[in-house]
Design an enzyme around this catalytic site. Structure first.
Site, PDB file in Angstrom:
ATOM      1  N   TYR A 145       4.020   3.375   5.983  1.00  0.00           N
ATOM      2  CA  TYR A 145       4.771   2.323   6.659  1.00  0.00           C
ATOM      3  C   TYR A 145       4.605   1.042   5.858  1.00  0.00           C
ATOM      4  CZ  TYR A 145       6.162  -1.077  10.242  1.00  0.00           C
ATOM      5  OH  TYR A 145       6.772  -2.106  10.933  1.00  0.00           O
ATOM      6  N   ASP A 240       0.959  -1.301  -1.558  1.00  0.00           N
ATOM      7  CA  ASP A 240       1.025  -2.013  -0.290  1.00  0.00           C
ATOM      8  C   ASP A 240      -0.390  -2.014   0.300  1.00  0.00           C
ATOM      9  OD1 ASP A 240       1.275  -2.951   2.247  1.00  0.00           O
ATOM     10  OD2 ASP A 240       2.921  -1.620   2.840  1.00  0.00           O
ATOM     11  N   LYS A 268      -2.340  -8.999   7.290  1.00  0.00           N
ATOM     12  CA  LYS A 268      -3.457  -8.700   8.193  1.00  0.00           C
ATOM     13  C   LYS A 268      -4.725  -9.524   7.897  1.00  0.00           C
ATOM     14  CE  LYS A 268      -1.320  -4.578   9.793  1.00  0.00           C
ATOM     15  NZ  LYS A 268      -0.637  -3.446   9.212  1.00  0.00           N
TER      16      LYS A 268
END
Ligand SMILES: *Cc1c(COP(=O)(O)O)cnc(C)c1O
Length: 433
Positions: A145, A240, A268
């Site tokens: 994702y 990523d 994050k």
């Protein structure tokens, strides 16, 4: 039974004003047959719902809270900056500080641009890769994702996987056609595609440790192969690291596996609980971004001072000696303990962890890709989720998500979690007979 009447009442109210009652699909608990908890407050590794129930938190806001909630150093940093203002839309020294810390931590990053979310980071990195290569095709992997940008919503993990959505309506066929999604950990499949059309592929984007189909570590040589194949074809390699950055190691997964991607994405943890993303990499690529170069990317709140302050304070804590060793040891004990109590009860569960990212699969087979992850006993996971919540343990309502351990999780809470899991597995074993 834990009562959640106030949560349920807020949920009913939220359903009228917010789609599905939540502002991000992963927060809904419909796939595990439960109602979402509405949260009142959190401290350290504990989170408290509006009914006053306290839980040991393994979601950690989906990754950012690696120091636990309300770490004093982070709270103080935010408070100090807040006195001077919350947003100026002009440069501040805080942006340079956080950029310098990321560059110092991550060997492959020479220059970094701040954005407001992981989605923005990957979306912008892909635009940049296409801009500098002049190519349209991109390769990603099933079950990875990378946020919800159009190009990346193809065979995506996390909430997309939980809801069983193959792609998404609203993503034009013309856009999806430029995204090839291959099997994670299958280097031969990548080689085949690169042999056939590598010279038209702008980039390969990958989660170096997959964390959105559950936690799946890269097979031996998989990342090395991606590095080699991209170099052969003038294709950019994008890691990523929105989840893995400053999570599995201070230098990210790339420092663990010794690979230098061309571009990296963060989010994050680098926002310390405030909304942040960033993308960075080789100077000769990054200089193509506006205003230095022609590839456009912008943001009204990018580099927001509160978010920068929270990120800087978080990284300062993480930089201290022994933090990652201790996080990995705590997580290792939890992973081994969960596998042991499941086995004792006769429930087929596999656990694994990379640093403080922990994965749990309800199967007795090895899981190395999305197909494997999807073939697990998801019904049993739902029962596990519900029963754990009744025991005061707050994990993500999906087997396709990681459990996150923070520096605030102590021996006592790990033991309490394992005791709870022992009771729950025994209960599940009786149910499944
Ligand atoms: C969470 C995540 C994203 C998206 O970040 P948002 O801040 O939710 O937009 C992208 N990539 C990975 C690997 C993630 O875990």
């Amino acid at each position: 039974m834990i009562e959640i009447e106030k949560s349920q009442s807020l949920y009913r109210r939220a359903l009228k004003s917010i789609p599905g009652g939540v502002n991000s699909p992963v927060r809904a608990c419909q796939s595990v047959g439960a109602d979402p908890l509405f949260i009142d407050r959190a401290r350290g590794c504990f989170i408290q719902d509006v009914d006053g129930n306290e839980y040991i938190d393994y979601i950690g806001s989906w990754g950012p809270m690696i120091l636990g909630h309300r770490h004093p150093a982070v709270m103080e940093a935010i408070a100090a900056v807040m006195e001077r203002g919350t947003s100026f839309g002009a440069p501040t020294d805080l942006e340079i500080q956080l950029a310098e810390m990321i560059i110092e931590a991550v060997a492959s990053v020479d220059v970094v641009r701040m954005v407001n979310s992981g989605t923005e980071a990957t979306m912008s990195a892909i635009r940049l890769a296409r801009g500098v290569t002049g190519r349209d095709l991109i390769i990603k992997f099933d079950g990875c994702y990378h946020g919800h940008a159009d190009t990346l919503l193809v065979a995506a993990g996390s909430g997309v996987a939980t809801l069983g959505i193959p792609g998404s309506p609203g993503v034009p066929e013309d856009v999806a056609r430029n995204t090839l999604s291959l099997t994670f950990n299958d280097a031969d499949a990548v080689r085949k595609v690169m042999d056939a059309k590598g010279d038209t592929v702008a980039c390969i984007i990958v989660e170096p440790v997959a964390g959105n189909m559950g936690v799946v570590r890269p097979a031996a040589e998989f990342l090395e192969n991606l590095r080699e194949l991209t170099q052969q074809h003038g294709t950019l390699l994008i890691f990523d690291e929105v989840m893995t950055g400053f999570r599995v190691a201070y230098g990210g997964a790339q420092s663990l596996y010794g690979i230098e991607p061309d571009l990296s994405c963060f989010g994050k943890i680098i926002g310390g609980g405030l909304p942040v993303g960033a993308y960075g990499g080789r100077a000769d690529i990054m200089e193509q971004i506006a205003p230095q170069g022609p590839v456009y990317q912008a943001g009204t709140l990018s580099g927001n001072p509160l978010a920068m302050a929270a990120g800087i304070a978080t990284l300062q804590q993480l930089k201290k000696d022994g933090v990652y060793e201790s996080l990995a040891a705590t997580t290792g004990r939890l992973a081994a303990g969960l596998a042991a109590v499941a086995e004792r009860a006769g429930v087929a569960v596999r656990t694994d962890h990379v640093g403080s990212m922990l994965g749990m699969f309800f199967t007795d087979r090895e899981v190395s890709n999305f197909e494997d992850a999807k073939s697990c006993d998801l019904g049993l996971f739902s029962s596990f989720y519900q029963a754990m919540r009744q025991q005061g343990i707050y994990i993500a309502p999906s087997q396709f998500e990681a459990l996150f351990v923070s520096t605030a999780h102590g021996r006592e809470q790990i033991d309490a979690t394992l005791d709870a899991a022992g009771r729950v597995f025994a209960q599940l074993a009786r149910l499944t007979g």
